[in-house]
Design an enzyme around this catalytic site. Structure first.
Site, PDB file in Angstrom:
ATOM      1  CG  ASN A  54      -0.359   0.200   2.570  1.00  0.00           C
ATOM      2  OD1 ASN A  54       0.995  -0.044   2.614  1.00  0.00           O
ATOM      3  ND2 ASN A  54      -0.950   0.380   3.587  1.00  0.00           N
ATOM      4  CB  THR A  57       6.760   2.530   5.396  1.00  0.00           C
ATOM      5  OG1 THR A  57       6.519   1.145   5.562  1.00  0.00           O
ATOM      6  CG2 THR A  57       6.271   3.092   6.769  1.00  0.00           C
ATOM      7  CE  LYS A 113      -9.769  -1.717  11.253  1.00  0.00           C
ATOM      8  NZ  LYS A 113     -10.309  -0.526  10.384  1.00  0.00           N
ATOM      9  CE1 TYR A 167       5.691  -3.997  13.582  1.00  0.00           C
ATOM     10  CE2 TYR A 167       7.004  -4.529  15.696  1.00  0.00           C
ATOM     11  CZ  TYR A 167       6.872  -4.570  14.114  1.00  0.00           C
ATOM     12  OH  TYR A 167       7.865  -5.074  13.460  1.00  0.00           O
ATOM     13  CB  THR A 197      17.214  -6.548  10.004  1.00  0.00           C
ATOM     14  OG1 THR A 197      16.987  -7.723  10.860  1.00  0.00           O
ATOM     15  CG2 THR A 197      17.859  -6.755   8.675  1.00  0.00           C
TER      16      THR A 197
HETATM   17  N1  LIG Z   1      13.733  -4.471   9.999  1.00  0.00           N
HETATM   18  C1  LIG Z   1      13.492  -4.741  11.093  1.00  0.00           C
HETATM   19  O1  LIG Z   1      14.431  -4.686  12.006  1.00  0.00           O
HETATM   20  C2  LIG Z   1      12.442  -5.705  11.250  1.00  0.00           C
HETATM   21  C3  LIG Z   1      12.397  -6.260  12.701  1.00  0.00           C
HETATM   22  C4  LIG Z   1      11.486  -7.030  13.009  1.00  0.00           C
HETATM   23  C5  LIG Z   1      10.212  -7.345  12.225  1.00  0.00           C
HETATM   24  N2  LIG Z   1      10.396  -6.735  11.030  1.00  0.00           N
HETATM   25  C6  LIG Z   1       9.249  -7.135   9.982  1.00  0.00           C
HETATM   26  O2  LIG Z   1       9.535  -7.067   8.753  1.00  0.00           O
HETATM   27  C7  LIG Z   1       8.487  -6.463   8.038  1.00  0.00           C
HETATM   28  C8  LIG Z   1       9.150  -5.839   6.968  1.00  0.00           C
HETATM   29  O3  LIG Z   1       9.830  -4.561   7.751  1.00  0.00           O
HETATM   30  P1  LIG Z   1      10.841  -3.356   6.928  1.00  0.00           P
HETATM   31  O4  LIG Z   1      11.868  -3.229   8.081  1.00  0.00           O
HETATM   32  O5  LIG Z   1      10.973  -3.742   5.592  1.00  0.00           O
HETATM   33  O6  LIG Z   1       9.879  -2.297   7.115  1.00  0.00           O
HETATM   34  P2  LIG Z   1       9.136  -1.381   5.819  1.00  0.00           P
HETATM   35  O7  LIG Z   1       8.249  -0.250   6.703  1.00  0.00           O
HETATM   36  O8  LIG Z   1      10.244  -0.809   5.072  1.00  0.00           O
HETATM   37  O9  LIG Z   1       8.159  -2.476   5.061  1.00  0.00           O
HETATM   38  C9  LIG Z   1       6.815  -2.725   5.435  1.00  0.00           C
HETATM   39  C10 LIG Z   1       6.172  -2.572   4.216  1.00  0.00           C
HETATM   40  O10 LIG Z   1       4.850  -3.109   4.326  1.00  0.00           O
HETATM   41  C11 LIG Z   1       4.021  -2.020   3.502  1.00  0.00           C
HETATM   42  N3  LIG Z   1       2.669  -2.111   4.108  1.00  0.00           N
HETATM   43  C12 LIG Z   1       2.424  -1.557   5.439  1.00  0.00           C
HETATM   44  N4  LIG Z   1       1.205  -1.789   5.780  1.00  0.00           N
HETATM   45  C13 LIG Z   1       0.698  -2.451   4.747  1.00  0.00           C
HETATM   46  C14 LIG Z   1      -0.745  -2.766   4.453  1.00  0.00           C
HETATM   47  N5  LIG Z   1      -1.783  -2.861   5.227  1.00  0.00           N
HETATM   48  N6  LIG Z   1      -1.024  -3.421   3.332  1.00  0.00           N
HETATM   49  C15 LIG Z   1      -0.028  -3.535   2.371  1.00  0.00           C
HETATM   50  N7  LIG Z   1       1.368  -3.042   2.754  1.00  0.00           N
HETATM   51  C16 LIG Z   1       1.643  -2.672   3.783  1.00  0.00           C
HETATM   52  C17 LIG Z   1       4.845  -0.725   3.450  1.00  0.00           C
HETATM   53  O11 LIG Z   1       4.440   0.024   2.566  1.00  0.00           O
HETATM   54  C18 LIG Z   1       6.307  -1.296   3.359  1.00  0.00           C
HETATM   55  O12 LIG Z   1       6.436  -1.479   1.842  1.00  0.00           O
HETATM   56  C19 LIG Z   1       7.686  -6.184   8.807  1.00  0.00           C
HETATM   57  O13 LIG Z   1       6.383  -6.865   8.698  1.00  0.00           O
HETATM   58  C20 LIG Z   1       8.226  -5.725  10.080  1.00  0.00           C
HETATM   59  O14 LIG Z   1       7.270  -5.985  11.230  1.00  0.00           O
HETATM   60  C21 LIG Z   1      11.234  -5.860  10.578  1.00  0.00           C
END
Ligand SMILES: NC(=O)c1ccc[n+]([C@@H]2O[C@H](COP(=O)([O-])OP(=O)(O)OC[C@H]3O[C@@H](n4cnc5c(N)ncnc54)[C@H](O)[C@@H]3O)[C@@H](O)[C@H]2O)c1
Length: 345
Positions: A54, A57, A113, A167, A197
């Site tokens: 969507n 971010t 959600k 979260y 990460t």
């Molecule tokens: N990077 C980290 O350190 C870390 C640590 C723990 C967990 N995670 C998990 O890994 C996943 C990716 O994290 P990231 O660091 O790339 O974050 P990010 O914010 O860069 O990526 C999340 C992506 O999901 C999309 N998104 C958010 N809500 C949405 C929705 N309702 N419908 C469709 N798309 C949606 C955003 O636009 C974005 O592209 C996440 O689920 C996050 O919780 C990441």
């Protein structure tokens, strides 16, 4: 309403991919920091890949190179809403969820959600497709832990009603749903608990500690440390994590529990700040601000399970990973001034 960013005949295209006998992967959250690295990796491994995002971010820029690949397409869609019809996949990765506190706290109800309704929609899709499905869970499951380092068997210490709860509790609920779908329908699930990460494609305004410090240092601004900075974190470089995702998804037997993926080297936030100042040649100072509510005091993954069962452990140390990430932000923000020998004032 979903918007297809590339390729108009979604349904026929999906069929064509299936006929060609190539595996098809869906990456929800594919335009994000980790999601775009995962799409890149899956394309390299020979998959047809569809990113669903969507763009809350995530950024279209993250997909620029991928959109030139005929085996890649992207659909703009919020996973909270019913998914577009006609999607056929062998593997589904759910990475969709804002991950940094300022972003996930901006609309906490939508964040919750996303984890719950979004996971349900993707689990139903996996069921219809008889697909394997992967959930990007988080070390936030452990909250402010009393057990250190954190093994997967630790149930955690999480506040149910604080500003981080949308979260943390959303991700906990998603884990519950994944394991209930596995027990109820025999769905092939993989759940990774990801620890902090960092790396290329983080956004400068992302709001996580590594990107905050590097951007502040490159801009010659003070580095903001919350509390005394003695709280610890374990930082994993993105390439290492993606390797862990793929190994977990491809493991012949689905683990009966979530699997920790992270780098077990532990650093205080002050140590991180000092390293960033060194690597950016910055004259920035460190300033202290009050600790946010429910900020965890320590984090370090126990990765014995991943080591023994996936043959996985991180290869990139913090110093090497920081050097690469500083170079990325320096190029993004200043066209590589550090590399050209200039020093932030
Ligand atoms: N990077 C980290 O350190 C870390 C640590 C723990 C967990 N995670 C998990 O890994 C996943 C990716 O994290 P990231 O660091 O790339 O974050 P990010 O914010 O860069 O990526 C999340 C992506 O999901 C999309 N998104 C958010 N809500 C949405 C929705 N309702 N419908 C469709 N798309 C949606 C955003 O636009 C974005 O592209 C996440 O689920 C996050 O919780 C990441």
């Amino acid at each position: 309403m979903s918007k297809l960013i590339k390729v108009l005949k979604l349904e026929s295209d999906c069929q064509r991919g299936a006929n060609q006998n190539r595996s098809r992967a869906l990456v929800a959250g594919g335009a994000g920091f980790l999601g775009s690295h995962l799409c890149e990796r899956l394309l390299r491994d020979g998959y047809d890949v569809v990113a669903l995002d969507n763009f809350h971010t995530g950024k279209k820029n993250n997909l620029n190179a991928l959109l030139r690949n005929p085996r890649f397409m992207c659909i703009e869609h919020d996973i909270v809403n019913a998914l577009p019809s006609g999607l056929r996949f062998d593997e589904i990765y759910n990475l969709a969820c804002p991950a940094s506190p300022p972003h996930y706290q901006a609309d906490p109800i939508h964040t919750f959600k996303t984890s719950v309704l979004g996971s349900l929609n993707l689990l139903e899709l996996a069921l219809q497709n008889n697909a394997k499905i992967f959930q990007a869970s988080t070390s936030e499951i452990y909250g402010d832990p009393f057990v250190h380092p954190q093994p997967e068997s630790y149930f955690g210490n999480v506040n149910t009603h604080g500003p981080r709860s949308c979260y943390d509790e959303g991700k906990r609920s998603a884990e519950t749903l994944f394991f209930d779908y596995s027990r109820t329908y025999g769905l092939n699930i993989r759940v990774a608990r990801i620890f902090n990460t960092y790396g290329r494609r983080m956004q400068p305004d992302d709001g996580r500690v590594v990107s905050n410090f590097i951007v502040q240092a490159l801009q010659g601004k003070d580095l903001t440390v919350y509390g005394h900075g003695l709280q610890t974190r374990s930082f994993c470089y993105a390439d290492d994590l993606i390797e862990g995702f793929v190994r977990l998804m491809n493991a012949p037997n689905a683990p009966a529990h979530p699997v920790n993926l992270g780098n077990p080297s532990e650093f205080t936030i002050m140590e991180l700040a000092t390293l960033v100042i060194d690597y950016t040649n910055s004259r920035s100072k460190i300033v202290h601000r009050p600790l946010p509510i429910d900020d965890p005091r320590q984090r370090k993954p126990d990765i014995s399970f991943a080591r023994a069962n996936l043959g996985w452990e991180p290869k990139v140390g913090l110093r090497q990973g920081l050097a690469r990430t500083v170079e990325y932000f320096d190029t993004l923000l200043y066209g590589g001034q550090l590399a050209k020998g200039a020093t932030a004032s």
